[in-house]
Structure formats: structure tokens, C-alpha cells
Design a protein around this motif. Structure first.
Motif, PDB file in Angstrom:
ATOM      1  N   GLU A  39      25.437  16.238   2.889  1.00 34.58           N
ATOM      2  CA  GLU A  39      26.516  15.289   2.574  1.00 34.58           C
ATOM      3  C   GLU A  39      26.168  13.888   3.088  1.00 34.58           C
ATOM      4  O   GLU A  39      26.343  12.895   2.373  1.00 34.58           O
ATOM      5  N   LEU A  40      25.647  13.816   4.297  1.00 39.02           N
ATOM      6  CA  LEU A  40      25.275  12.517   4.865  1.00 39.02           C
ATOM      7  C   LEU A  40      24.117  11.889   4.095  1.00 39.02           C
ATOM      8  O   LEU A  40      24.118  10.689   3.831  1.00 39.02           O
ATOM      9  N   ARG A  41      23.155  12.706   3.702  1.00 35.02           N
ATOM     10  CA  ARG A  41      22.014  12.192   2.941  1.00 35.02           C
ATOM     11  C   ARG A  41      22.476  11.662   1.581  1.00 35.02           C
ATOM     12  O   ARG A  41      21.978  10.644   1.108  1.00 35.02           O
ATOM     13  N   ALA A  42      23.439  12.333   0.966  1.00 33.67           N
ATOM     14  CA  ALA A  42      23.958  11.875  -0.326  1.00 33.67           C
ATOM     15  C   ALA A  42      24.708  10.553  -0.182  1.00 33.67           C
ATOM     16  O   ALA A  42      24.719   9.735  -1.103  1.00 33.67           O
ATOM     17  N   ALA A  43      25.310  10.337   0.972  1.00 30.82           N
ATOM     18  CA  ALA A  43      26.081   9.111   1.203  1.00 30.82           C
ATOM     19  C   ALA A  43      25.210   7.934   1.657  1.00 30.82           C
ATOM     20  O   ALA A  43      25.655   6.791   1.620  1.00 30.82           O
ATOM     21  N   ALA A  44      23.997   8.222   2.092  1.00 28.49           N
ATOM     22  CA  ALA A  44      23.101   7.161   2.574  1.00 28.49           C
ATOM     23  C   ALA A  44      22.576   6.354   1.392  1.00 28.49           C
ATOM     24  O   ALA A  44      22.417   6.888   0.289  1.00 28.49           O
ATOM     25  N   PRO A  45      22.284   5.082   1.616  1.00 27.18           N
ATOM     26  CA  PRO A  45      21.803   4.236   0.518  1.00 27.18           C
ATOM     27  C   PRO A  45      20.502   4.761  -0.098  1.00 27.18           C
ATOM     28  O   PRO A  45      20.383   4.847  -1.303  1.00 27.18           O
ATOM     29  N   THR A  46      19.558   5.116   0.719  1.00 21.06           N
ATOM     30  CA  THR A  46      18.308   5.733   0.263  1.00 21.06           C
ATOM     31  C   THR A  46      17.740   6.543   1.419  1.00 21.06           C
ATOM     32  O   THR A  46      17.980   6.247   2.588  1.00 21.06           O
ATOM     33  N   THR A  47      17.013   7.577   1.091  1.00 25.61           N
ATOM     34  CA  THR A  47      16.293   8.359   2.087  1.00 25.61           C
ATOM     35  C   THR A  47      14.867   8.559   1.570  1.00 25.61           C
ATOM     36  O   THR A  47      14.648   8.576   0.361  1.00 25.61           O
ATOM     37  N   PRO A  48      13.901   8.702   2.467  1.00 20.20           N
ATOM     38  CA  PRO A  48      12.519   8.783   2.014  1.00 20.20           C
ATOM     39  C   PRO A  48      12.149  10.105   1.341  1.00 20.20           C
ATOM     40  O   PRO A  48      11.183  10.155   0.605  1.00 20.20           O
ATOM     41  N   HIS A  49      12.907  11.159   1.588  1.00 19.77           N
ATOM     42  CA  HIS A  49      12.593  12.473   1.016  1.00 19.77           C
ATOM     43  C   HIS A  49      13.878  13.143   0.544  1.00 19.77           C
ATOM     44  O   HIS A  49      14.900  13.037   1.207  1.00 19.77           O
ATOM     45  N   PRO A  50      13.822  13.856  -0.569  1.00 19.99           N
ATOM     46  CA  PRO A  50      15.013  14.614  -0.993  1.00 19.99           C
ATOM     47  C   PRO A  50      15.191  15.856  -0.107  1.00 19.99           C
ATOM     48  O   PRO A  50      14.246  16.329   0.505  1.00 19.99           O
ATOM     49  N   GLY A  51      16.405  16.349  -0.059  1.00 25.36           N
ATOM     50  CA  GLY A  51      16.669  17.552   0.717  1.00 25.36           C
ATOM     51  C   GLY A  51      16.544  17.321   2.205  1.00 25.36           C
ATOM     52  O   GLY A  51      16.497  16.183   2.678  1.00 25.36           O
ATOM     53  N   TRP A  52      16.494  18.428   2.963  1.00 22.04           N
ATOM     54  CA  TRP A  52      16.398  18.339   4.410  1.00 22.04           C
ATOM     55  C   TRP A  52      15.571  19.492   4.923  1.00 22.04           C
ATOM     56  O   TRP A  52      15.865  20.655   4.613  1.00 22.04           O
ATOM     57  N   LEU A  53      14.551  19.213   5.670  1.00 19.26           N
ATOM     58  CA  LEU A  53      13.706  20.204   6.307  1.00 19.26           C
ATOM     59  C   LEU A  53      13.895  20.043   7.814  1.00 19.26           C
ATOM     60  O   LEU A  53      13.289  19.162   8.434  1.00 19.26           O
ATOM     61  N   ALA A  54      14.763  20.859   8.388  1.00 16.40           N
ATOM     62  CA  ALA A  54      15.066  20.754   9.819  1.00 16.40           C
ATOM     63  C   ALA A  54      13.834  21.158  10.626  1.00 16.40           C
ATOM     64  O   ALA A  54      13.285  22.244  10.434  1.00 16.40           O
ATOM     65  N   HIS A  55      13.400  20.260  11.514  1.00 16.03           N
ATOM     66  CA  HIS A  55      12.204  20.532  12.315  1.00 16.03           C
ATOM     67  C   HIS A  55      12.191  19.673  13.574  1.00 16.03           C
ATOM     68  O   HIS A  55      12.902  18.682  13.665  1.00 16.03           O
ATOM     69  N   VAL A  56      11.356  20.090  14.515  1.00 12.08           N
ATOM     70  CA  VAL A  56      11.085  19.324  15.727  1.00 12.08           C
ATOM     71  C   VAL A  56       9.600  18.985  15.698  1.00 12.08           C
ATOM     72  O   VAL A  56       8.757  19.890  15.667  1.00 12.08           O
ATOM     73  N   THR A  57       9.279  17.716  15.703  1.00 16.21           N
ATOM     74  CA  THR A  57       7.884  17.287  15.649  1.00 16.21           C
ATOM     75  C   THR A  57       7.203  17.522  16.990  1.00 16.21           C
ATOM     76  O   THR A  57       7.730  17.174  18.043  1.00 16.21           O
ATOM     77  N   LEU A  58       6.003  18.110  16.919  1.00 21.50           N
ATOM     78  CA  LEU A  58       5.207  18.370  18.114  1.00 21.50           C
ATOM     79  C   LEU A  58       4.022  17.420  18.227  1.00 21.50           C
ATOM     80  O   LEU A  58       3.634  17.038  19.323  1.00 21.50           O
ATOM     81  N   ALA A  59       3.429  17.080  17.077  1.00 16.40           N
ATOM     82  CA  ALA A  59       2.252  16.192  17.084  1.00 16.40           C
ATOM     83  C   ALA A  59       2.149  15.479  15.747  1.00 16.40           C
ATOM     84  O   ALA A  59       2.497  16.039  14.705  1.00 16.40           O
ATOM     85  N   ARG A  60       1.667  14.258  15.792  1.00 16.15           N
ATOM     86  CA  ARG A  60       1.372  13.476  14.588  1.00 16.15           C
ATOM     87  C   ARG A  60      -0.115  13.122  14.617  1.00 16.15           C
ATOM     88  O   ARG A  60      -0.722  13.053  15.672  1.00 16.15           O
ATOM     89  N   ARG A  61      -0.646  12.887  13.438  1.00 15.87           N
ATOM     90  CA  ARG A  61      -2.043  12.472  13.283  1.00 15.87           C
ATOM     91  C   ARG A  61      -3.018  13.480  13.885  1.00 15.87           C
ATOM     92  O   ARG A  61      -4.052  13.128  14.458  1.00 15.87           O
ATOM     93  N   LEU A  62      -2.687  14.767  13.756  1.00 16.58           N
ATOM     94  CA  LEU A  62      -3.568  15.841  14.197  1.00 16.58           C
ATOM     95  C   LEU A  62      -4.646  16.033  13.132  1.00 16.58           C
ATOM     96  O   LEU A  62      -4.321  16.234  11.961  1.00 16.58           O
ATOM     97  N   PRO A  63      -5.937  15.959  13.496  1.00 20.21           N
ATOM     98  CA  PRO A  63      -6.971  16.210  12.494  1.00 20.21           C
ATOM     99  C   PRO A  63      -6.819  17.624  11.925  1.00 20.21           C
ATOM    100  O   PRO A  63      -6.609  18.585  12.683  1.00 20.21           O
TER     101      PRO A  63
END
Length: 175
Positions: free
Chosen positions: A105-129
Motif C-alpha cells: 500500500e505504501l509503495r503504491a502511494a509513493a511517487p516512484t520506487t526503483p523496483h516493483p513489489g517488495w522483497l523483504a531482506h536484511v543486507t549483509l554485504a554489498r559489492r561482494l565479488p
């Protein structure tokens, strides 16, 4: 691309410590980790909504939808690899239907979002080879992590601040 504002769900102290233990295990193995992000606002979280801007009516709606659900026990089960040559490694989070409905509901009300839907997650690492994914998975193991989500906050990248919108006791805070 401008930095995105976000609505984020925060775990309690035990959940924060469990995620930070994953971050530390990756760092101890000389792998990329969210511990590498040294910003003062970096904390374990589940992003509910990223958007170029968040207005007051949307923030109020978020507090109204999510506040009554807190505290909320969820299970971070399974690991996911997102991206190309360098990847983001995250724990997927099993959430109840009521939280999914609120997020959508919140994503539908937002002006724009970078991705459709919602993938609930907790990020552990970025830029991992990509070549290090197997080693990272071995470091983290396969045990589920239980998180108790207790607060909804707003990340404002322009101001470099976070503001708690509502906490587990239902008390909203003002910016």
C-alpha cells in the motif's frame, strides 16, 4: 541518480546483534560486509520503501499502517544473491501478510520506487565479488535468524538523518 529516502524497520537489540554478528563474520573472513559502511546511520534494517522523496502524508500513513503491527517477530531464513559481477548478499525475511499488505500500500502511494513489489531482506554485504559467494555462504551458515522488529524509521539522505516514526510501544516521535 539521487540517493533515495527510505522507510526502514529496525530490530530490537538482540536482532541488531545477530545481524551485526553476520557482518562481523564476513569481515573476519576478509569479505565485504555492511560493517564497511561506516556512516553513523548504518544499522541492521529491513527497507519497507525506498523513494526519491517521502512527504508528510505518506509518513503519517506509514506510521498508521505499521505502528499497530509492532513489535513483530519475523524469521530471516535463507540467503539471496542479487546483482551481477559484484553482488549484494542478504538474508530473506519471512513476514506476515499484514506487513506485506502495508508495504505494498505504501509503495503504491509513493511517487516512484526503483523496483516493483517488495522483497523483504536484511543486507549483509554489498559489492561482494561473485567468485567469493561460496565462501561467504560457508561463513554465514544456514541457520535462520529470528528478528523482533520494533521501530519504523525514516532515512533522509539529503539531511543525513534518521527519524523514528513509531516504536513498538506505539509512540510516534516527531522530527
Amino acid at each position: 541518480m539521487p540517493r533515495l529516502h527510505a522507510l526502514e524497520l529496525l530490530p530490537d537489540g538482540a536482532g541488531d546483534a545477530a545481524v551485526r554478528a553476520d557482518w562481523q563474520a564476513l569481515r573476519d573472513a576478509d569479505l565485504p560486509s555492511q560493517l564497511d559502511h561506516t556512516g553513523a546511520t548504518n544499522a541492521p534494517h529491513v527497507t519497507l520503501l525506498p523513494a526519491p522523496a517521502l512527504d508528510e502524508p505518506l509518513l503519517a500513513r506509514a506510521a498508521a499502517l505499521v505502528g499497530p503491527l509492532l513489535p513483530l517477530e519475523v524469521r530471516a531464513a535463507g540467503l539471496v544473491v542479487l546483482g551481477g559481477e559484484r553482488v549484494t548478499l542478504a538474508r530473506l525475511v519471512d513476514v506476515p501478510d499484514a506487513l506485506t499488505a502495508a508495504a505494498l500500500e505504501l509503495r503504491a502511494a509513493a511517487p516512484t520506487t526503483p523496483h516493483p513489489g517488495w522483497l523483504a531482506h536484511v543486507t549483509l554485504a554489498r559489492r561482494l565479488p561473485r567468485a567469493d559467494v561460496g565462501r561467504a555462504l560457508a561463513v554465514l551458515g544456514h541457520a535462520d535468524v529470528v528478528l523482533r522488529l520494533v521501530a519504523l524509521r525514516r532515512w533522509d539522505p539529503e539531511a543525513g538523518t534518521v527519524t523514528t516514526l513509531v516504536s513498538a510501544d506505539g509512540t510516534p516521535t516527531t522530527p
